[in-house]
Design an enzyme around this catalytic site. Structure first.
Site, PDB file in Angstrom:
ATOM      1  N   CYS A  95       0.836  -1.204   0.000  1.00 32.84           N
ATOM      2  CA  CYS A  95       0.000   0.000   0.000  1.00 32.84           C
ATOM      3  C   CYS A  95       0.873   1.257   0.000  1.00 32.84           C
ATOM      4  O   CYS A  95       1.531   1.539  -0.999  1.00 32.84           O
ATOM      5  CB  CYS A  95      -0.996  -0.039   1.146  1.00 32.84           C
ATOM      6  SG  CYS A  95      -2.377   1.120   0.925  1.00 32.84           S
ATOM      7  N   HIS A 185      -3.630  -5.172   0.356  1.00 30.44           N
ATOM      8  CA  HIS A 185      -3.156  -5.516   1.705  1.00 30.44           C
ATOM      9  C   HIS A 185      -3.304  -7.027   1.956  1.00 30.44           C
ATOM     10  O   HIS A 185      -4.334  -7.471   2.469  1.00 30.44           O
ATOM     11  CB  HIS A 185      -3.983  -4.784   2.765  1.00 30.44           C
ATOM     12  CG  HIS A 185      -3.609  -3.364   3.000  1.00 30.44           C
ATOM     13  ND1 HIS A 185      -2.572  -2.981   3.830  1.00 30.44           N
ATOM     14  CD2 HIS A 185      -4.144  -2.215   2.512  1.00 30.44           C
ATOM     15  CE1 HIS A 185      -2.489  -1.660   3.853  1.00 30.44           C
ATOM     16  NE2 HIS A 185      -3.429  -1.172   3.061  1.00 30.44           N
ATOM     17  N   GLU A 187      -2.031  -8.631   4.271  1.00 32.21           N
ATOM     18  CA  GLU A 187      -2.033  -8.862   5.721  1.00 32.21           C
ATOM     19  C   GLU A 187      -3.379  -8.539   6.361  1.00 32.21           C
ATOM     20  O   GLU A 187      -3.602  -8.864   7.526  1.00 32.21           O
ATOM     21  CB  GLU A 187      -0.912  -8.042   6.385  1.00 32.21           C
ATOM     22  CG  GLU A 187      -1.224  -6.575   6.651  1.00 32.21           C
ATOM     23  CD  GLU A 187      -1.117  -5.667   5.436  1.00 32.21           C
ATOM     24  OE1 GLU A 187      -1.014  -4.448   5.628  1.00 32.21           O
ATOM     25  OE2 GLU A 187      -1.143  -6.176   4.297  1.00 32.21           O
TER      26      GLU A 187
END
Length: 248
Positions: A95, A185, A187
């Site tokens: 990001c 993202h 994660e």
């Protein structure tokens, strides 16, 4: 074994205060990298970065800051990243980290002309992804979590685009043989991303994008996590080879 360096460029939003961990923990855990062998450096606070040769690999987190602000800590970190990439250390930007990495290598970053992209989106891979060591083996289209208002508008010279979405032309890229950027993202999970949809609710309304509809479309994104896992495996494998060579 040398540690994984996570460059912490921001923190999670306030509504996630009770949710365990932060960007650096989520990245290491999703990657499968041992937390005890992870070094986190908060560059926003002015903490110094180590010598590139002292780490096995580098991951750069997301942030609420904007690359176009060109703050002192961003300029300093960008210069360090360029030097680290030049030295052949494996680097993965996520990001804001993806945007900072692209900017450090000569790319252009700015506000996404299509507006805020947040929630769960569909990533479409380019042909180059099929042989890429971090993206290979993934479906041609897969869901991923996103939350950003700025984007990489122009890739660095020589970079290879690996994926895109309806709202962003550059969801993934590779520069050389050891550096990758991810606008999405990997994660984040389906519990985290709704907080970011709510965070942007008023702005989404102004853009005539419905937050409620985005919340209904949130889903699990296990395929995107494989990108992190494969990056971690690549970093660990390179480190083991270097250790064996040193022992010989």
């Amino acid at each position: 074994m040398k540690p994984l360096l996570v460059i912490k460029t921001g923190t999670k939003i306030p509504s996630l205060a009770d949710y365990p961990g932060d960007y650096d923990h989520w990245i290491a855990q999703a990657m499968g990298w041992p937390l005890q062998n992870t070094m986190s450096v908060d560059v926003q606070s002015g903490a110094p970065l180590p010598e590139p040769g002292a780490v096995a690999g580098v991951a750069i987190t997301g942030s609420g800051s904007m690359v176009t602000e060109e703050l002192t800590w961003m300029v300093r970190t960008a210069a360090w990243l360029k030097d680290t990439v030049d030295q052949g250390v494996s680097v993965l930007g996520i990001c804001f980290g993806h945007q900072l990495l692209a900017w450090s290598l000569g790319g252009e970053v700015g506000y996404n002309p299509r507006g805020i992209e947040v929630g769960t989106t569909s990533i479409t891979l380019d042909d180059a992804a099929s042989t890429d060591p971090v993206f290979r083996g993934l479906p041609r289209r897969f869901p991923a979590q996103v939350s950003h208002s700025q984007s990489v508008l122009t890739l660095p010279p020589g970079a290879v685009r690996l994926g895109w979405s309806d709202m962003d032309e550059h969801q993934g890229f590779r520069f050389g043989e050891h550096a990758w950027g991810l606008q999405f993202h990997p994660e984040f999970d389906q519990e985290i991303v709704p907080h970011y949809v709510e965070y942007y609710r008023q702005e989404l309304t102004r853009q005539q994008l419905g937050a409620d509809a985005l919340l209904q479309d949130v889903t699990a994104t296990p395929e995107s996590v494989r990108v992190l896992q494969q990056f971690g495996q690549r970093v660990a494998g390179r480190e083991q080879k270097q250790q064996l060579t040193a022992d010989d």
